[in-house]
Design a protein around this motif. Structure first.
Motif, short mmCIF file in Angstrom:
data_model
loop_
_atom_site.label_atom_id
_atom_site.label_comp_id
_atom_site.label_asym_id
_atom_site.label_seq_id
_atom_site.Cartn_x
_atom_site.Cartn_y
_atom_site.Cartn_z
N SER A 1 63.44 41.66 45.52
CA SER A 1 62.36 42.61 45.79
C SER A 1 62.82 43.68 46.77
O SER A 1 62.52 44.87 46.61
CB SER A 1 61.15 41.86 46.37
N GLN B 1 59.09 43.86 39.54
CA GLN B 1 58.39 43.24 40.66
C GLN B 1 57.31 42.28 40.17
O GLN B 1 57.07 41.22 40.78
CB GLN B 1 57.77 44.31 41.55
N GLN C 1 58.92 39.05 39.38
CA GLN C 1 59.20 38.30 40.60
C GLN C 1 57.94 37.64 41.15
O GLN C 1 57.98 36.51 41.64
CB GLN C 1 59.83 39.22 41.64
N PHE D 1 54.08 40.54 47.09
CA PHE D 1 54.63 40.99 45.80
C PHE D 1 53.56 41.72 44.98
O PHE D 1 53.86 42.73 44.33
CB PHE D 1 55.18 39.80 45.02
N ARG E 1 53.18 45.20 46.08
CA ARG E 1 54.29 46.04 45.63
C ARG E 1 54.12 46.44 44.17
O ARG E 1 54.40 47.57 43.79
CB ARG E 1 55.62 45.30 45.86
N SER F 1 62.18 40.67 53.77
CA SER F 1 62.03 41.38 52.51
C SER F 1 61.36 42.71 52.83
O SER F 1 60.14 42.85 52.75
CB SER F 1 61.20 40.59 51.50
N PHE G 1 60.55 46.42 52.08
CA PHE G 1 60.46 47.30 50.91
C PHE G 1 60.55 48.77 51.32
O PHE G 1 61.19 49.57 50.66
CB PHE G 1 59.14 47.06 50.17
#
Length: 327
Positions: A42, A74, A77, A101, A104, A170, A172
């Motif tokens: 990600s 994404q 995931q 997630f 995102r 993680s 982004f």
């Protein structure tokens, strides 16, 4: 015989408990390993997004296609995250992995839709607002990950006495400042201009300039007119501040620093991913090498942007003398 039998029973109990403890720790470690894989993937999408938004000449159709593709990846995931069965005491934390997630996925799909709906628009202000609203979902996903998953998971692992496990990052959106309506308006104008044949930017004048150079960790501002005495330490670094002095947002702006010395000059190169008009940003050069104890020249330059006419302030030379620390 009875005492021997009791000893055997006790050893069996200890062995069973040891196996259970080992299985319990393995379950936590296996869970973190699975989440780490997804976190890395990600985060890689976040890097792709940054590259997409900071590449000159990218057209809207390309941007929409890339955003849609990233959203699909994404979403895959997120689906894999839903299939993970976390240890009981991490179930609530794992829900926030899924939440991050999902934010995102929503943000990427929303950005694709915003670019599509404004493709024929001339209202850059509204386009900037629309895109910034979706970018804020991506920024929020980083907050959810850090505050609701990463930190609580670290505390729970400590409580469970699970060692040798690193709870993953993680990230982004590396630079949340890009999520403002001002930044996204400029991004939209640049991409919209490329799509309509206007190039990277049609405004004038465009330009950048060196603002200052500061030696760290002493925070000594360097002068271009007098010799700057600089104490060499293991953590010596140079902070170079650059300004977007033109009319347009600039992207992927190379900044270079060099120290003239024999037999080999010391050199460094860093890149400012994105800078808005009127904004100043600082890059820090570290670990350049071994400095000669002598008088020399330190030079910094920021690469001229397309269409820049005044390049006199893109380079600055600083007379310096490197010395040993005083005892």
């Amino acid at each position: 015989m009875i005492s021997f039998a009791i000893l055997i029973v006790l050893l069996l109990v200890l062995w069973v408990n040891s196996c259970r403890e080992s299985q319990r720790k393995d379950a936590y470690k296996s869970y973190i390993s699975k989440v780490s894989d997804l976190a890395t993937q990600s985060q890689g999408l976040g890097k792709r997004l940054n590259t997409l938004l900071t590449t000159r000449g990218t057209k809207e159709a390309q941007v929409e296609q890339e955003l849609t593709g990233m959203a699909q990846l994404q979403e895959q995931q997120a689906a894999r995250a839903r299939q993970i069965d976390p240890p009981g005491r991490l179930r609530s934390q794992h829900q926030h992995v899924i939440e991050a997630f999902d934010l995102r996925v929503s943000g990427l799909n929303g950005m694709a839709a915003a670019f599509s709906s404004t493709a024929s628009s001339k209202n850059s202000g509204q386009a900037g607002l629309d895109l910034a609203g979706q970018m804020k979902r991506l920024v929020a996903s980083d907050v959810v990950w850090d505050d609701l998953f990463k930190e609580p998971t670290k505390k729970e692992l400590e409580h469970q006495q699970i060692t040798g496990v690193d709870v993953p990052d993680s990230v982004f959106i590396r630079n949340p400042d890009i999520a403002t309506s001002t930044s996204m308006k400029a991004v939209w104008e640049r991409i919209h201009g490329a799509s309509t044949g206007g190039g990277t930017s049609s405004c004038s004048p465009r330009g950048t300039q060196i603002v200052s150079v500061t030696a760290l960790p002493t925070h000594k501002d360097l002068s271009t007119s007098t010799t700057n005495t600089i104490t060499t330490t293991s953590d010596l670094a140079f902070a170079v501040t650059v300004k977007d002095s033109g009319c347009a947002q600039e992207v992927r702006l190379p900044v270079r620093l060099s120290v003239q010395q024999a037999p080999t000059p010391l050199k460094g190169r860093l890149t400012i991913p994105l800078i808005n008009t009127g904004e100043q940003q600082t890059v820090v050069f570290k670990n350049l090498g071994t400095y000669n104890f002598a008088k020399t020249t330190l030079t910094v330059d920021v690469e001229p942007v397309p269409g820049e006419s005044n390049v006199n302030n893109n380079t600055a030379h600083y007379p310096v003398e490197f010395v040993l620390p005083t005892k």
